[in-house]
Structures are given as C-alpha cells and as structure tokens.
Scaffold this active site. Sequence first.
Site, PDB file in Angstrom:
ATOM      1  N   LYS A 128       1.002  -1.114   0.125  1.00 49.53           N
ATOM      2  CA  LYS A 128      -0.042   0.076  -0.121  1.00 49.53           C
ATOM      3  C   LYS A 128       0.873   1.264   0.169  1.00 49.53           C
ATOM      4  CE  LYS A 128      -2.463   1.366   3.691  1.00 49.53           C
ATOM      5  NZ  LYS A 128      -1.987   2.744   3.665  1.00 49.53           N
ATOM      6  N   GLU A 196      -9.438   7.699   3.929  1.00 48.78           N
ATOM      7  CA  GLU A 196      -9.280   7.998   5.336  1.00 48.78           C
ATOM      8  C   GLU A 196      -9.862   9.388   5.764  1.00 48.78           C
ATOM      9  OE1 GLU A 196      -6.266   7.577   9.264  1.00 48.78           O
ATOM     10  OE2 GLU A 196      -5.485   6.949   7.209  1.00 48.78           O
TER      11      GLU A 196
END
EC number: 2.1.2.11
Length: 283
Positions: A128, A196
């Site tokens: 990631k 997020e």
Amino acid sequence: MQAILRRRRAVAKDTPVRTTTRDLQAMKRRGEKIAMVTAYDYPSAALVDRAGLPVILVGDSLGMVVHGHGTTLPVSLDDMVRHAAAVVRGAESALVVGDLPFLTYATLEEAVRAAGRMMQEAGVQAVKLEGAGAMIPIVERLVALGVPVMGHLGYTPQSTNVIGARAQAKDAEAAQKLLDDALALEAAGAFSVVLELVPKALGEKVSQALTIPVIGIGAGVGCDGQVQVWHDILGLLPGKPPRHAKVYAEIGEAIEKALKAYRDEVAAGTFPTDAQSVAVKKG
C-alpha cells in the site's frame, strides 16, 4: 510417482486457501462488505486469521501504536519488513498487505526496491502507498512488474506535516479532486483504495464510482469495507480512542488486571505453587 501425487493432493487439501485481490473484487461485485484490520506480529495475525477476516494490513501505524512515535514518519523499511514477515507467518488465509513507509517510494527505482523487499523478504501479497498524482506512474510500474498495489487517499498520515492531522476533502473542489485521484489509481491498476477521514457522502460516492473495493476508515458505512487499527478496537492503549474507532473489547484493562494479580501473588509468595514447580523424584 502415484504415491507422491497422492501425498501432494492430501497436503494441498489441508492447506488453507489464501484470500486474493480478485476475491476482494468479487466480494464488491456481490455486495459483500470487507473487514480489514491491522496486525503487527505473529500472535495478532494468527488471531485475525482464526476470526476469519479476509485482509490484514501491516500498517506503518506500527510506528505509533507499537514503537511509541508521534507519527508514522520514523518507520523504516527494515521495520516494515520485520513486522510484516511475522504477520505473514501468523496468517495462513488472510491477504496480507504491507505499507511502504515514508520516502521509500519517492522514485520508480526506490519503489521497486521497497516493494521487492516487502514481497520477497517479508512475503506480503500486496503493498500500500499513499497519494495519487506523482504516484500514478509508480503504481503503474509496480503493477506491470506483478506487484498488487492498494492506494490510500484522504488523510494520508505520511503527509501529516503538510496537510495536518484532520479530515480531508470537505468542500466540493477537494471532493472532486479526491474522486479524480481515486479513478486515476484504479486506471493505473490499483486493486483497492483506502479512504481515510473524509465525509461519509464522499466515501459512498467514491465507492459507487469505482469498480475496485474502497476501504474506509472514518469515511462512512457506504464504503465497500472498513479497516481499523488493532490497538483501537481492542482498547489496548490508554486514553480516548479516535472518533472513527469503536472499542469492541477492553483487552487493555484485562491485561492490566492480570499483571496486577501476578505482581500481588509474587509479592505475597503465593506464586509459584507446586503446580508450577518441578518436584524431585523419590529416591
């Protein structure tokens, strides 16, 4: 030869089947929500696997919740490789995704080296990285080399000194840019994107616009899945948990209680008992 083949088939039958990136994409197509949680060592990974969660993220958040730093920035590639390798040894079924830490993918060459170490030395099945824009050619290159890549947009902790530790994309212009970035990551070959700390409505809109899974953390229930930090959901750290987290068990309190009981028994001389001691054989 037939006996060897039978033994191989028997071993394969008993070996757990690991979740793949395609499995996650199939879950999205079927409308199944994806539960992902962080893990940073062998026992936590084994527990996640036993609980049946399909994805584990070895996050650079370990810098904060394991090493005690104030941000993720001090985490090194060596740190990530060491922790990720322990997680891979503990997880037989979950897809393990490892973060590429701060400034380890600033160039194509550095990104290839970092991803190579995470996959070859640690054994993760995907990596990631944070951001879009300049990261798009890096995602394309890694995917072309056979590295599954998960993107990360919204609040990106590695950029905390630039954007601040706060929710992102709260106005129309910033929301449109985030959506464009998410689409660019998908076009570059990312198999999933983490969102997020963005508004709930934006999390849902991005999830609907992308064909790949969108995993939220503080991005609302409309995302295709959720990711939470191990220490937050288990109440392992003192203080109030983040707003986006829910404490599912006060494990921290239970551990503290157990340690105090052990301390008191040692001080009182009631531990160890004969049950925890070795006896000499008669004669």
